[in-house]
Write a protein that holds these residues in place. Structure first.
Motif, PDB file in Angstrom:
ATOM      1  N   SER A  26      37.116   6.399  37.158  1.00  0.00           N
ATOM      2  CA  SER A  26      37.206   4.995  37.573  1.00  0.00           C
ATOM      3  C   SER A  26      37.807   4.176  36.443  1.00  0.00           C
ATOM      4  O   SER A  26      37.878   4.617  35.295  1.00  0.00           O
ATOM      5  CB  SER A  26      35.823   4.456  37.961  1.00  0.00           C
ATOM      6  OG  SER A  26      34.929   4.527  36.866  1.00  0.00           O
ATOM      7  N   GLY A  27      38.236   2.947  36.781  1.00  0.00           N
ATOM      8  CA  GLY A  27      38.776   2.020  35.778  1.00  0.00           C
ATOM      9  C   GLY A  27      37.684   1.059  35.336  1.00  0.00           C
ATOM     10  O   GLY A  27      36.630   1.479  34.866  1.00  0.00           O
ATOM     11  N   ILE A  28      37.939  -0.243  35.513  1.00  0.00           N
ATOM     12  CA  ILE A  28      36.955  -1.264  35.125  1.00  0.00           C
ATOM     13  C   ILE A  28      36.765  -2.233  36.293  1.00  0.00           C
ATOM     14  O   ILE A  28      37.712  -2.583  36.986  1.00  0.00           O
ATOM     15  CB  ILE A  28      37.449  -2.042  33.883  1.00  0.00           C
ATOM     16  CG1 ILE A  28      37.620  -1.108  32.681  1.00  0.00           C
ATOM     17  CG2 ILE A  28      36.493  -3.188  33.529  1.00  0.00           C
ATOM     18  CD1 ILE A  28      36.350  -0.479  32.122  1.00  0.00           C
ATOM     19  N   GLY A  29      35.536  -2.690  36.474  1.00  0.00           N
ATOM     20  CA  GLY A  29      35.195  -3.604  37.568  1.00  0.00           C
ATOM     21  C   GLY A  29      33.865  -3.176  38.154  1.00  0.00           C
ATOM     22  O   GLY A  29      33.343  -2.115  37.788  1.00  0.00           O
ATOM     23  N   CYS A  30      33.305  -3.988  39.049  1.00  0.00           N
ATOM     24  CA  CYS A  30      32.027  -3.587  39.669  1.00  0.00           C
ATOM     25  C   CYS A  30      32.189  -2.230  40.355  1.00  0.00           C
ATOM     26  O   CYS A  30      31.334  -1.345  40.244  1.00  0.00           O
ATOM     27  CB  CYS A  30      31.574  -4.616  40.698  1.00  0.00           C
ATOM     28  SG  CYS A  30      31.321  -6.268  40.042  1.00  0.00           S
ATOM     29  N   ALA A  31      33.298  -2.061  41.079  1.00  0.00           N
ATOM     30  CA  ALA A  31      33.510  -0.814  41.829  1.00  0.00           C
ATOM     31  C   ALA A  31      33.592   0.393  40.909  1.00  0.00           C
ATOM     32  O   ALA A  31      33.269   1.515  41.310  1.00  0.00           O
ATOM     33  CB  ALA A  31      34.769  -0.920  42.680  1.00  0.00           C
ATOM     34  N   ALA A  32      34.033   0.170  39.681  1.00  0.00           N
ATOM     35  CA  ALA A  32      34.138   1.284  38.744  1.00  0.00           C
ATOM     36  C   ALA A  32      32.764   1.861  38.394  1.00  0.00           C
ATOM     37  O   ALA A  32      32.658   2.983  37.896  1.00  0.00           O
ATOM     38  CB  ALA A  32      34.867   0.830  37.479  1.00  0.00           C
ATOM     39  N   TRP A  33      31.701   1.096  38.698  1.00  0.00           N
ATOM     40  CA  TRP A  33      30.342   1.595  38.470  1.00  0.00           C
ATOM     41  C   TRP A  33      29.859   2.488  39.608  1.00  0.00           C
ATOM     42  O   TRP A  33      28.752   3.025  39.553  1.00  0.00           O
ATOM     43  CB  TRP A  33      29.359   0.428  38.307  1.00  0.00           C
ATOM     44  CG  TRP A  33      29.604  -0.393  37.075  1.00  0.00           C
ATOM     45  CD1 TRP A  33      30.202  -1.621  37.037  1.00  0.00           C
ATOM     46  CD2 TRP A  33      29.293  -0.056  35.729  1.00  0.00           C
ATOM     47  NE1 TRP A  33      30.281  -2.062  35.743  1.00  0.00           N
ATOM     48  CE2 TRP A  33      29.738  -1.124  34.922  1.00  0.00           C
ATOM     49  CE3 TRP A  33      28.689   1.053  35.133  1.00  0.00           C
ATOM     50  CZ2 TRP A  33      29.587  -1.124  33.543  1.00  0.00           C
ATOM     51  CZ3 TRP A  33      28.543   1.054  33.759  1.00  0.00           C
ATOM     52  CH2 TRP A  33      28.979  -0.023  32.979  1.00  0.00           C
ATOM     53  N   ILE A  34      30.675   2.651  40.635  1.00  0.00           N
ATOM     54  CA  ILE A  34      30.234   3.527  41.741  1.00  0.00           C
ATOM     55  C   ILE A  34      30.034   4.956  41.222  1.00  0.00           C
ATOM     56  O   ILE A  34      28.932   5.510  41.341  1.00  0.00           O
ATOM     57  CB  ILE A  34      31.214   3.454  42.941  1.00  0.00           C
ATOM     58  CG1 ILE A  34      31.171   2.058  43.574  1.00  0.00           C
ATOM     59  CG2 ILE A  34      30.890   4.534  43.979  1.00  0.00           C
ATOM     60  CD1 ILE A  34      32.240   1.812  44.633  1.00  0.00           C
TER      61      ILE A  34
ATOM     62  N   GLY B 116      42.664  -0.476  35.249  1.00  0.00           N
ATOM     63  CA  GLY B 116      43.947  -0.099  35.845  1.00  0.00           C
ATOM     64  C   GLY B 116      44.448   1.273  35.468  1.00  0.00           C
ATOM     65  O   GLY B 116      45.523   1.685  35.911  1.00  0.00           O
ATOM     66  N   ARG B 117      43.692   1.997  34.658  1.00  0.00           N
ATOM     67  CA  ARG B 117      44.222   3.255  34.131  1.00  0.00           C
ATOM     68  C   ARG B 117      43.462   4.483  34.624  1.00  0.00           C
ATOM     69  O   ARG B 117      43.557   5.552  34.022  1.00  0.00           O
ATOM     70  CB  ARG B 117      44.214   3.223  32.589  1.00  0.00           C
ATOM     71  CG  ARG B 117      45.032   2.090  31.998  1.00  0.00           C
ATOM     72  CD  ARG B 117      46.506   2.179  32.416  1.00  0.00           C
ATOM     73  NE  ARG B 117      47.298   1.104  31.838  1.00  0.00           N
ATOM     74  CZ  ARG B 117      47.505  -0.089  32.399  1.00  0.00           C
ATOM     75  NH1 ARG B 117      46.978  -0.365  33.599  1.00  0.00           N
ATOM     76  NH2 ARG B 117      48.247  -0.996  31.803  1.00  0.00           N
ATOM     77  N   ALA B 118      42.757   4.354  35.710  1.00  0.00           N
ATOM     78  CA  ALA B 118      42.020   5.518  36.235  1.00  0.00           C
ATOM     79  C   ALA B 118      42.983   6.641  36.623  1.00  0.00           C
ATOM     80  O   ALA B 118      42.731   7.814  36.325  1.00  0.00           O
ATOM     81  CB  ALA B 118      41.178   5.098  37.447  1.00  0.00           C
TER      82      ALA B 118
END
Ligand code: TPP
Ligand code: SF4
Length: 252
Positions: free
Chosen positions: A49-57, A72-74
């Motif tokens: 994952s990258g960064i953001g709330c969704a990246a914590w999934i 942005g670099r996932a």
């Protein structure tokens, strides 16, 4: 989350980073159910994952190897991992802002190159983590922190974007339709090559609150009602269609 799914959760989790009612938690459950059905050994799975709330999934929730990378670099990190170990089942799960704004070029080129990964995009139509700014997926007229009077720009149709770039599979479903969503994630992981699933995921804190969508029940009803099949969409006028998400398999 049923007990059976607990085997996929990272040991020692102390709670969740998600706000109450965030759709990303439901998406996590759908991903785990699809993974369970596929029966892939946990050691052969990598989530990125990258960064953001969704990246914590995936990180820290899923107990397989996970890479929590730069905003942005996932996809570039996943590309490196896949090249180093092609046997890995590599699943990228991140936000619409992360994957389609700052990471947009990586997304389309991964589709063009047919990188053998599955991308799961949690589309809450806003930048949730950083305060509710307009994203490139924000519908026209929607109120955000940076567009309090309403966004004027049309959003990306991300499934059609990756379709045009060459994706082997692309599908869109809201988290309110878990049967279809789990099937789509399972199918995407099974297919070799670049595959994409867009999950419409309600963000009560930023999107719901700013657009006065009401309590959680009303927000979830509104999100579900905004999702129509291609046949239903064909019966709508241009203005009505623009406010809906066309759900289903866009490439299959
Ligand atoms: C290079 C860089 N630019 C900007 C940021 C700030 N930033 C962190 S998360 C994020 C947006 C996340 O939005 P999205 O991917 O839609 O996830 P959500 O939080 O909505 O689930 C931004 C702009 C950053 N961390 N790094
Ligand atoms: S801000 Fe929105 S996307 Fe982020 S955890 Fe809260 S509800 Fe979910």
């Amino acid at each position: 989350m049923t007990r059976a799914m607990e085997q996929y959760l990272r040991k020692g989790l102390k709670g969740t980073a998600f706000c109450p009612g965030c759709g990303h938690g439901l998406l996590l459950g759908s991903i785990l159910r699809a993974v369970d059905r596929l029966g892939i050994p946990q050691d052969d799975l990598l989530f990125v994952s990258g960064i953001g709330c969704a990246a914590w999934i995936p990180s820290p929730n899923i107990g397989t190897d996970t890479l929590h990378t730069l905003h942005g670099r996932a996809i570039p990190f996943a590309t490196g991992a896949k090249l180093a170990n092609p046997k890995l089942t590599t699943i990228i799960a991140s936000g619409d802002g992360d994957l389609t704004s700052i990471g947009g070029n990586h997304l389309i080129h991964a589709a063009r190159r047919d990188l053998d990964v599955t991308v799961i995009c949690a589309n809450n139509q806003i930048y949730g983590m950083t305060g509710g700014q307009t994203a490139c997926t924000t519908p026209v007229g929607t109120h955000t922190a940076t567009d309090p009077a309403g966004n004027v720009f049309r959003p990306f149709d991300v499934c059609r974007l990756v379709k045009a770039a060459g994706a082997r599979y692309a599908a869109r479903y809201p988290v309110t339709r878990p049967v279809e969503l789990i099937d789509a994630i399972e199918k995407a992981i099974r297919i070799k090559g670049f595959t994409f699933v867009e999950a419409i995921s309600p963000c009560p804190t930023q999107y719901g609150r700013r657009n006065a969508l009401g309590d959680l029940a009303k927000l979830y009803e509104a999100v579900d009602a905004s999702c129509v099949t291609a046949e239903e969409a064909a019966r709508l006028g241009e203005d009505e269609r623009r406010r809906r998400f066309v759900v289903g398999e866009v490439v299959s």
